[in-house]
Design a protein around this motif. Structure first.
Motif, PDB file in Angstrom:
ATOM      1  N   PHE A 146       0.867  -1.177   0.000  1.00  0.00           N
ATOM      2  CA  PHE A 146       0.000   0.000   0.000  1.00  0.00           C
ATOM      3  C   PHE A 146       0.903   1.227   0.000  1.00  0.00           C
ATOM      4  CE2 PHE A 146      -2.444  -3.344   1.962  1.00  0.00           C
ATOM      5  CZ  PHE A 146      -3.683  -3.207   1.360  1.00  0.00           C
ATOM      6  N   THR A 147       0.566   2.193  -0.842  1.00  0.00           N
ATOM      7  CA  THR A 147       1.339   3.418  -0.936  1.00  0.00           C
ATOM      8  C   THR A 147       0.432   4.598  -0.643  1.00  0.00           C
ATOM      9  OG1 THR A 147       2.718   2.422  -2.647  1.00  0.00           O
ATOM     10  CG2 THR A 147       2.813   4.800  -2.434  1.00  0.00           C
ATOM     11  N   TYR A 148       0.906   5.456   0.258  1.00  0.00           N
ATOM     12  CA  TYR A 148       0.180   6.665   0.620  1.00  0.00           C
ATOM     13  C   TYR A 148       1.044   7.861   0.235  1.00  0.00           C
ATOM     14  CZ  TYR A 148      -1.812  10.303   3.634  1.00  0.00           C
ATOM     15  OH  TYR A 148      -2.359  11.468   4.113  1.00  0.00           O
ATOM     16  N   GLU A 149       0.474   8.805  -0.500  1.00  0.00           N
ATOM     17  CA  GLU A 149       1.193  10.002  -0.919  1.00  0.00           C
ATOM     18  C   GLU A 149       0.529  11.229  -0.295  1.00  0.00           C
ATOM     19  OE1 GLU A 149       2.106  10.234  -5.096  1.00  0.00           O
ATOM     20  OE2 GLU A 149       2.277   8.053  -5.227  1.00  0.00           O
ATOM     21  N   PRO A 150       0.959  11.607   0.932  1.00  0.00           N
ATOM     22  CA  PRO A 150       0.325  12.742   1.607  1.00  0.00           C
ATOM     23  C   PRO A 150       0.632  14.083   0.957  1.00  0.00           C
ATOM     24  CG  PRO A 150       2.200  11.960   2.867  1.00  0.00           C
ATOM     25  CD  PRO A 150       2.015  11.005   1.738  1.00  0.00           C
ATOM     26  N   ALA A 151       1.763  14.170   0.259  1.00  0.00           N
ATOM     27  CA  ALA A 151       2.142  15.386  -0.459  1.00  0.00           C
ATOM     28  C   ALA A 151       2.734  14.970  -1.805  1.00  0.00           C
ATOM     29  CB  ALA A 151       3.151  16.185   0.359  1.00  0.00           C
ATOM     30  N   GLU A 152       2.900  15.925  -2.681  1.00  0.00           N
ATOM     31  CA  GLU A 152       3.316  15.614  -4.055  1.00  0.00           C
ATOM     32  C   GLU A 152       4.635  14.845  -4.139  1.00  0.00           C
ATOM     33  OE1 GLU A 152       4.364  17.963  -8.183  1.00  0.00           O
ATOM     34  OE2 GLU A 152       3.337  19.021  -6.584  1.00  0.00           O
TER      35      GLU A 152
END
Length: 132
Positions: free
Chosen positions: A57-63
């Protein structure tokens, strides 16, 4: 996907895998592959059938920032003894940040449990370790 590889002089394996990617939200992506591996030895080892998988699982909170959580089970052939192998199961947590074009900083920590299969009179062993 069906893959056949030949390793060393006396080891061949085939993998049957299903893969998928799903975007849960604009910032969270799930990827998975699962299947079975059939490993044959020309001499010295017993043929093996092993379930294998990889999920993350990958989470991208900012660019430019990425946080990942993954789990896996894979078979790793021995380099020094072609008839031996290890089954590794583990989890990994990673944090990555792109600093400049082409430069990415990644920190990773995890746990792995490995079970080694050994032919002949030697006894098999297991390893449990954390890494970072």
């Amino acid at each position: 996907q069906i893959v056949t590889w030949i390793l060393a002089a006396n080891q061949t394996f085939e993998r049957i895998l299903a893969r998928g990617t799903y975007e849960l939200t604009g910032k969270i992506t799930a990827r998975a592959q699962a299947g079975v591996e059939f490993r044959q030895y020309d001499e010295g080892g017993d043929d093996q059938t092993n379930p294998i998988f990889e999920v993350d699982f990958t989470y991208e909170p900012a660019e430019l920032t990425r946080i990942g959580l993954g789990a896996y089970r894979r078979v790793i052939p021995s380099i020094s003894e072609p008839e031996d192998s290890a089954e590794a199961t583990g989890v990994v947590l990673s944090f990555g940040r792109t600093l400049r074009a082409g430069l990415r900083l990644v920190a990773e920590a995890g746990y792995e449990h490995s079970e080694y299969s050994v032919t002949g009179d030697e006894s098999a062993r297991t390893d449990d370790y954390f890494y970072g």
